[in-house]
Write an enzyme that holds these catalytic residues in place. Structure first.
Site, PDB file in Angstrom:
ATOM      1  N   ASP A   1      20.868 -36.339  22.028  1.00 47.73           N
ATOM      2  CA  ASP A   1      19.298 -36.168  21.896  1.00 47.73           C
ATOM      3  C   ASP A   1      18.606 -36.188  23.086  1.00 47.73           C
ATOM      4  OD1 ASP A   1      20.024 -36.183  19.206  1.00 47.73           O
ATOM      5  OD2 ASP A   1      19.807 -38.194  19.069  1.00 47.73           O
TER       6      ASP A   1
ATOM      7  N   ASP B   1      17.779 -35.523   5.918  1.00 47.80           N
ATOM      8  CA  ASP B   1      17.644 -37.061   6.736  1.00 47.80           C
ATOM      9  C   ASP B   1      17.191 -37.901   5.731  1.00 47.80           C
ATOM     10  OD1 ASP B   1      17.944 -35.358   8.901  1.00 47.80           O
ATOM     11  OD2 ASP B   1      15.949 -35.834   9.665  1.00 47.80           O
TER      12      ASP B   1
END
Length: 237
Positions: free
Chosen positions: A129, A8
């Protein structure tokens, strides 16, 4: 089952968030490309990269870092975060990316997904998500009206072949994945499902293997040392 080590990127650095909160960031390294080389050297077969700044701002931010990752490793790389236009997709593919993950934009504009799948086929991945089973958007800041399974079915019907399914409540916690949600998704949807969120041990990864997911994204557990990548890959082979 394939294991996807996660990188990330925020402010050019390699970080992890806790439950997707941008206020709860841990920095694990200054060079995402160096991290990618490390995961490749330990047996990683496919690197998962998220442009966190991109997800929040709605356009690609860390393109230079992503390009450097692609140039640094021989294994394929997939990336998401801020993909909103065909130009964004083209820009990522030009960096050497193998698969582009569309999240927020897919929820608001299924025609965009149709167009992208028609042009790029299996290079297009949808990122779903979920918060309490509902699809969350815009860097997880908002919730939509779709259930995750309902939305995944809609995407598979368009021709999407791969879906990354993240359970936000477990993400970055190391407390264990949402096995029930992953099982429901694989049973209900005709696409490859990549599980994401909550992996904190090799046992968690083995538990996911029983759900029928194509792969699992492992992030924080690799950075904390809770999971050894080489051992994890052996465990699911």
């Amino acid at each position: 089952m394939r294991i996807y080590p996660a990188i990330d990127i925020k402010d050019g650095k390699c970080v992890r968030l806790f439950k997707g909160q941008f206020s709860d960031v841990t920095v694990y390294g200054d060079s995402p490309a160096e991290m990618a080389r490390k995961w490749e050297s330990l047996g990683g077969e496919f690197i998962h990269v998220v442009d966190l700044d991109g997800a929040l701002k709605g356009h690609g931010v860390n393109a230079a870092q992503i390009k450097e990752i692609c140039e640094s490793v021989k294994v394929p790389v997939q990336t998401g975060g801020g993909i909103r236009t065909m130009e964004d997709i083209e820009e990522k593919l030009a960096c050497g990316i193998n698969r582009v993950i569309i999240g927020t934009k897919a929820v608001s504009d299924s025609d965009f997904v149709k167009q992208a799948v028609k042009k790029y086929g299996s290079k297009i991945v949808i990122g779903i998500d979920a918060k309490d089973g509902m699809v969350a958007v815009e860097g997880w800041e908002k919730t939509s009206n779709f259930t995750a399974v309902e939305f995944a079915k809609k995407m598979a019907a368009i021709g999407v072949q791969t879906i990354v399914y993240t359970d936000i409540a477990t993400d970055g916690t190391l407390a264990g994945p949402n096995i029930q949600a992953m099982t429901e998704m694989t049973k209900s949807v005709d696409a490859d499902i990549i599980a994401s969120g909550g992996v904190g041990s090799i046992d968690h990864i083995k538990a996911l293997a029983g759900t029928g997911v194509e792969g699992v994204i492992v992030g924080k557990a690799l950075y904390t040392g809770n999971v050894n990548l080489t051992e994890a890959i052996k465990a699911v082979k």
